[in-house]
Design a protein around this motif. Structure first.
Motif, mmCIF file in Angstrom:
data_model
loop_
_atom_site.group_PDB
_atom_site.id
_atom_site.type_symbol
_atom_site.label_atom_id
_atom_site.label_comp_id
_atom_site.label_asym_id
_atom_site.label_seq_id
_atom_site.Cartn_x
_atom_site.Cartn_y
_atom_site.Cartn_z
ATOM 1 N N VAL A 103 -3.162 -2.090 5.336
ATOM 2 C CA VAL A 103 -1.724 -2.129 5.043
ATOM 3 C C VAL A 103 -1.241 -0.693 5.139
ATOM 4 N N VAL A 104 -0.050 -0.460 5.758
ATOM 5 C CA VAL A 104 0.417 0.915 5.967
ATOM 6 C C VAL A 104 1.773 1.133 5.317
ATOM 7 N N ALA A 105 2.055 2.396 4.982
ATOM 8 C CA ALA A 105 3.353 2.821 4.467
ATOM 9 C C ALA A 105 3.576 4.256 4.904
ATOM 10 N N ARG B 172 4.424 -1.618 -1.620
ATOM 11 C CA ARG B 172 3.345 -2.371 -0.977
ATOM 12 C C ARG B 172 2.119 -2.507 -1.891
ATOM 13 N N ALA B 173 1.883 -1.474 -2.674
ATOM 14 C CA ALA B 173 0.751 -1.548 -3.605
ATOM 15 C C ALA B 173 0.972 -2.659 -4.634
ATOM 16 N N VAL B 174 2.214 -2.754 -5.117
ATOM 17 C CA VAL B 174 2.537 -3.808 -6.091
ATOM 18 C C VAL B 174 2.436 -5.188 -5.459
ATOM 19 N N LEU B 175 2.904 -5.316 -4.213
ATOM 20 C CA LEU B 175 2.936 -6.631 -3.558
ATOM 21 C C LEU B 175 1.566 -7.079 -3.051
ATOM 22 N N THR B 176 0.783 -6.140 -2.517
ATOM 23 C CA THR B 176 -0.450 -6.542 -1.824
ATOM 24 C C THR B 176 -1.727 -6.300 -2.625
ATOM 25 N N SER B 177 -1.637 -5.542 -3.735
ATOM 26 C CA SER B 177 -2.817 -5.254 -4.571
ATOM 27 C C SER B 177 -4.008 -4.793 -3.741
#
Length: 520
Positions: A34-36, A45-50
């Motif tokens: 996963v990228v940001a 993204r950290a909150v959504l994808t764990s």
């Protein structure tokens, strides 16, 4: 976090070329990526994808890597994710700062693929082990809590059992002085009582024992209990002897602090009788307020201590006894009708001694043997006139009164035979004389009236005979009813029974004569 097939890595870098190189290298290593491109999107993204790990660039527009890491650590769902910083700067100060905000490692650019892959796998393994260790600790803590609770419950049960055993020991020590002899007699009326005991003993039925005072209701209760083979004790409660203010606590117990003076938990008589039998003697004197609570015990098989918050289940066989006419008490509003029918499952009515006079000689032999031993006397014979006199009397105090008279006779006897003497009340002798002249058709009333005139008394009815005997006994006791030297003990009655008899017969203490003063 849901279980995933591949470890998930969040890569955060504001340079597209760096992102492309890292993605190309790591996707062949078996990772889900996963990228940001900045710190704000990285947090979202950290909150959504764990993710399982974050590769985080330090120098980015907006919030830098240090602030991004700090914010990740402040969010509950992301605070445990390992963060590896990436930067082209290798100053020690930056590395220290990275560890201070929560980073677990630091790699420098240009990124060496083998190095970053090795570091990622190492920290994923460490993180996995930490999670397992944490889960194991949580499980262990839960087991410790559960086990502690089990031990607390077990200790409470042991404490309750010890408390009950201590209470039983105290009760049993107090009972050692109370010897329960067998029921003495062979008359037809008593044989019927024996058959009733045999019929009901092995059941769980509630028994109501009826009879005048002194007829042996406690002995019958003991026989029912012994033959029932219940494993617990027979616990006795005299409902007439306990103050009303203490009766509920005595019956059902209380918790510590339930009222002023309740410094410790008290086990009540019902709990003490668990697995055994409780005898509620003088049940007719139970206060009406407690009758409802007793009814609940009989219906539910549960008691509740004063100040308690839970019910306590008990297995108790209830035997009640009374010399009160409960039907009359119901009419007068002194006894609950529903409680009466709960108690009146199997009634046993004891005959008074006057209706089984043939048993008097057997009882006299028993009491002579019993009290001769305890008093250190050697009585080996009983004069026939003694038995005739005792059989002629109607015994309002029944067997208890007979025992007291025999004990008094043994005390006053100087020889080896129990002879007629001053220990035998005068009215008993006169009754014997009456029986000896019945053949000459002298009416009993005329005989008693004639004899009464000789001593300036008018003994024309049984009530008058009883009244005179009670008055003379009260005079001997200086009109003291209760206690070791009271009239009730001399008469073989309970104090409450004597007071009721005095009221019925109109026996009152005479007022002292007024003192006359000389006229000046």
């Amino acid at each position: 976090m849901d279980e995933k097939t591949l470890p998930r890595i969040l890569i955060v870098d504001d340079t597209p070329t760096n992102l492309e190189v890292l993605v190309d290298a790591l996707q062949h290593e078996g990772f889900e990526l996963v990228v940001a491109t900045d710190g704000e999107r990285a947090i979202e993204r950290a909150v959504l994808t764990s993710p399982d790990l974050v590769l985080l660039d330090v120098m980015m527009p907006g919030i830098d890597g240090f602030e991004t890491c700090r914010r990740l650590r402040s969010i509950e769902s992301t605070q445990g994710i390992p963060v590896i910083f990436m930067t082209a700067r290798s100053e020690t100060e930056d590395k220290v700062r990275g560890f201070q905000v929560g980073g677990v490692d630091y790699v420098t650019k240009p990124i060496q693929h083998a190095e970053v892959t090795a570091r990622i796998r190492t920290h994923l393994l460490l993180h996995s082990l930490q999670k397992k260790l944490k889960a194991a600790n949580i499980s262990l803590e839960q087991r410790v809590v559960e086990r502690t609770r089990e031990l607390e419950i077990a200790l409470a049960e042991v404490a309750a059992l010890k408390e009950k055993v201590d209470a039983e020991n105290i009760y049993l020590r107090s009972e050692l002085e109370y010897q329960r002899p067998s029921i003495i007699g062979s008359s037809g009326q008593l044989s019927h009582v024996f058959r009733q005991i045999e019929q009901v003993a092995h059941t769980k039925a509630t028994v109501l024992i009826l009879g005048e005072t002194g007829t042996g209701k406690e002995l019958v209760a003991n026989e029912v209990h012994v033959r029932s083979q219940r494993v617990g004790s027979l616990v006795r409660v005299n409902c007439a002897a306990l103050p009303e203010s203490l009766m509920e606590s005595e019956l059902f117990g209380h918790e510590k602090g339930a009222f002023t003076g309740a410094h410790a938990r008290k086990i009540g008589r019902f709990e003490l009788a668990d697995q055994g039998t409780i005898l509620l003697d003088e049940i007719g004197d139970l206060p009406i307020a407690l009758q409802a609570k007793l009814l609940r015990v009989l219906q539910e098989g549960e008691i509740e201590r004063i100040g308690g918050t839970r019910s306590v289940s008990i297995d108790v066989r209830v035997i009640a006894a009374t010399n009160v006419d409960l039907q009359k008490a119901i009419e007068d509003g002194r006894f609950r009708e529903d409680l009466y029918y709960r108690l009146h499952v199997f009634p046993i009515e004891l005959p008074p001694l006057r209706s089984r006079r043939d048993d008097i000689s057997i009882l006299v032999d028993y009491f002579v043997q019993k009290h001769s031993q305890s008093l250190g006397k050697h009585i080996n014979g009983i004069a026939s006139g003694v038995i005739d006199a005792l059989r002629a009397y109607d015994w309002p105090g029944n067997v208890r009164e007979l025992e007291n008279v025999i004990e008094r006779g043994i005390i006053m006897q100087s020889g080896n035979h129990l002879e007629l003497g001053p220990w035998l009340p005068l009215y008993m002798k006169r009754e014997t004389q009456y029986h000896s002249v019945t053949e000459s058709q002298v009416a009993r009333e005329d005989f008693l009236a004639c004899e009464a005139r000789n001593i300036d008394d008018e003994w024309q009815t049984l009530d008058q005979v009883q009244r005179l005997h009670i008055e003379r006994t009260l005079q001997k006791s200086d009109w003291v009813v209760s206690g070791k030297r009271g009239a009730a003990r001399l008469l073989g009655m309970r104090p409450t029974t004597l007071e009721a008899r005095m009221k019925k017969l109109g026996v009152v203490r005479p007022k002292p004569a007024p003192v006359e003063h000389e006229k000046s």
